[in-house]
Design a protein around this motif. Structure first.
Motif, mmCIF file in Angstrom:
data_model
loop_
_atom_site.group_PDB
_atom_site.id
_atom_site.type_symbol
_atom_site.label_atom_id
_atom_site.label_comp_id
_atom_site.label_asym_id
_atom_site.label_seq_id
_atom_site.Cartn_x
_atom_site.Cartn_y
_atom_site.Cartn_z
ATOM 1 N N UNK A 80 0.812 -1.221 0.000
ATOM 2 C CA UNK A 80 0.000 0.000 0.000
ATOM 3 C C UNK A 80 0.844 1.270 0.000
ATOM 4 N N UNK A 81 2.153 1.140 0.171
ATOM 5 C CA UNK A 81 3.039 2.304 0.162
ATOM 6 C C UNK A 81 3.749 2.414 -1.188
ATOM 7 N N UNK A 82 4.188 3.603 -1.561
ATOM 8 C CA UNK A 82 4.810 3.780 -2.887
ATOM 9 C C UNK A 82 6.045 2.907 -3.096
ATOM 10 N N UNK A 83 6.870 2.745 -2.069
ATOM 11 C CA UNK A 83 8.091 1.947 -2.191
ATOM 12 C C UNK A 83 7.764 0.465 -2.006
ATOM 13 N N UNK A 84 8.106 -0.407 -2.975
ATOM 14 C CA UNK A 84 7.838 -1.838 -2.811
ATOM 15 C C UNK A 84 8.579 -2.405 -1.603
ATOM 16 N N UNK A 85 7.983 -3.430 -1.005
ATOM 17 C CA UNK A 85 8.619 -4.099 0.120
ATOM 18 C C UNK A 85 9.561 -5.183 -0.396
ATOM 19 N N UNK A 86 10.628 -5.415 0.356
ATOM 20 C CA UNK A 86 11.613 -6.448 0.007
ATOM 21 C C UNK A 86 11.396 -7.641 0.933
ATOM 22 N N UNK A 87 10.923 -8.749 0.355
ATOM 23 C CA UNK A 87 10.661 -9.971 1.122
ATOM 24 C C UNK A 87 11.785 -10.972 0.847
ATOM 25 N N UNK A 88 12.341 -11.531 1.905
ATOM 26 C CA UNK A 88 13.484 -12.439 1.756
ATOM 27 C C UNK A 88 13.194 -13.776 2.427
ATOM 28 N N UNK A 89 13.481 -14.869 1.707
ATOM 29 C CA UNK A 89 13.320 -16.233 2.231
ATOM 30 C C UNK A 89 14.675 -16.912 2.084
ATOM 31 N N UNK A 90 15.293 -17.268 3.187
ATOM 32 C CA UNK A 90 16.650 -17.827 3.148
ATOM 33 C C UNK A 90 16.679 -19.225 3.748
ATOM 34 N N UNK A 91 17.536 -20.056 3.215
ATOM 35 C CA UNK A 91 17.735 -21.418 3.705
ATOM 36 C C UNK A 91 19.229 -21.712 3.664
ATOM 37 N N UNK A 92 19.680 -22.619 4.487
ATOM 38 C CA UNK A 92 21.109 -22.942 4.509
ATOM 39 C C UNK A 92 21.457 -23.821 3.311
ATOM 40 N N UNK A 93 22.489 -23.431 2.564
ATOM 41 C CA UNK A 93 22.968 -24.245 1.444
ATOM 42 C C UNK A 93 23.821 -25.385 1.981
#
Length: 274
Positions: A80-93
């Motif tokens: 809902x805000x002008x700046x897009x949100x940064x969503x991060x999904x991390x897993x151990x390699x």
């Protein structure tokens, strides 16, 4: 009343053009066994209800960008805000030594190697990982790290949930993305399997008269050959100049009202320009 007890009405997301839309329009999003398995794992962590909030975002095309690299998936999601949100999904390699054990186990079983070389994901590939003491999919929430730049404190928020659903669809399209997330890209894995099974083309391959008789190579006869090299050479993979910043944990430092990591992004992108 929308503002009951002082809560403002829920803000609607800003609609975008050209976002990534989920192919599924209703019902379940994941189609193949491996992508369904990924969603089932997340739901087993008690995320089922929260994941549903992201389906609408995924189907509406609110995800602007989704990138997968070793250990980290990053999505830009318009809220809902002008700046897009940064969503991060991390897993151990997995480590190089762990991948070596996996590859030797896969190469030692002709059916698994043949399916992978044909671009297919064996239905019971998880058993191979189990036999070397590893898990292809996470088994506890501690194996996953999720964060989003939105103000919602819940994990996953709808932005992360939308990214999860589109990640599952990317697994539908290319099962090797799961393995790349764990640290082994498609071509590197297939090259290793060919080498371990003794099917890498060498100088002898150019001399038909010196080829081994069929009776001596029945085991490897049906494995896929290496693809022909392009006359113009392989296309360079696109690089993301600020991808290194996605590996960092959120820093408790702000420059004005901006998180320090986000403030560094323009500099990284500027340095990568010609």
């Amino acid at each position: 009343m929308n503002s009951w007890r002082g809560f403002p009405p829920a803000a609607k997301p800003i609609r975008v053009e050209g976002g990534i839309k989920a192919r599924s329009k209703r019902g379940e999003i994941a189609q193949t066994w491996w992508s369904r398995r990924f969603i089932e794992v997340l739901e087993s962590f008690g995320m089922g209800g929260r994941l549903q909030r992201g389906k609408r975002y995924a189907r509406a095309g609110q995800v602007l960008n989704l990138t997968l690299s070793t250990s980290v998936v990053v999505g830009l999601v318009q809220g809902s805000r002008p700046e897009p949100y940064r969503a991060r999904i991390a897993i151990k390699a997995f480590t190089a030594a762990e991948w070596e054990r996996i590859e030797r186990e896969l190469a030692g079983q002709a059916l698994y190697a043949a399916k992978l070389l044909a671009g297919e994901m064996p239905t019971d590939i998880e058993r191979i990982f189990d036999e070397v003491g590893l898990q292809l999919f996470p088994v506890t929430m501690r194996e996953l790290t999720m964060d989003c730049s939105c103000p919602d404190w819940e994990i996953p928020c709808k932005h992360l949930a939308a990214a999860c659903y589109l990640l599952a669809e990317s697994f539908d399209e290319d099962p090797f993305q799961i393995l790349a997330w764990r640290g082994r890209g498609r071509e590197e894995l297939l090259d290793r399997l060919r080498a371990l099974r003794g099917t890498v083309a060498g100088p002898a391959a150019k001399e038909p008269d010196d080829a081994a008789p069929l009776s001596e190579c029945l085991e490897t006869f049906w494995t896929a050959p290496e693809p022909l090299a392009s006359a113009t050479g392989p296309e360079p993979e696109p690089t993301v100049p600020d991808a290194l910043l996605d590996e960092l944990e959120p820093l408790p430092v702000k420059i004005g009202n901006t998180n320090a990591v986000e403030a560094l992004r323009p500099a990284y992108r500027a340095m990568s320009r010609p």
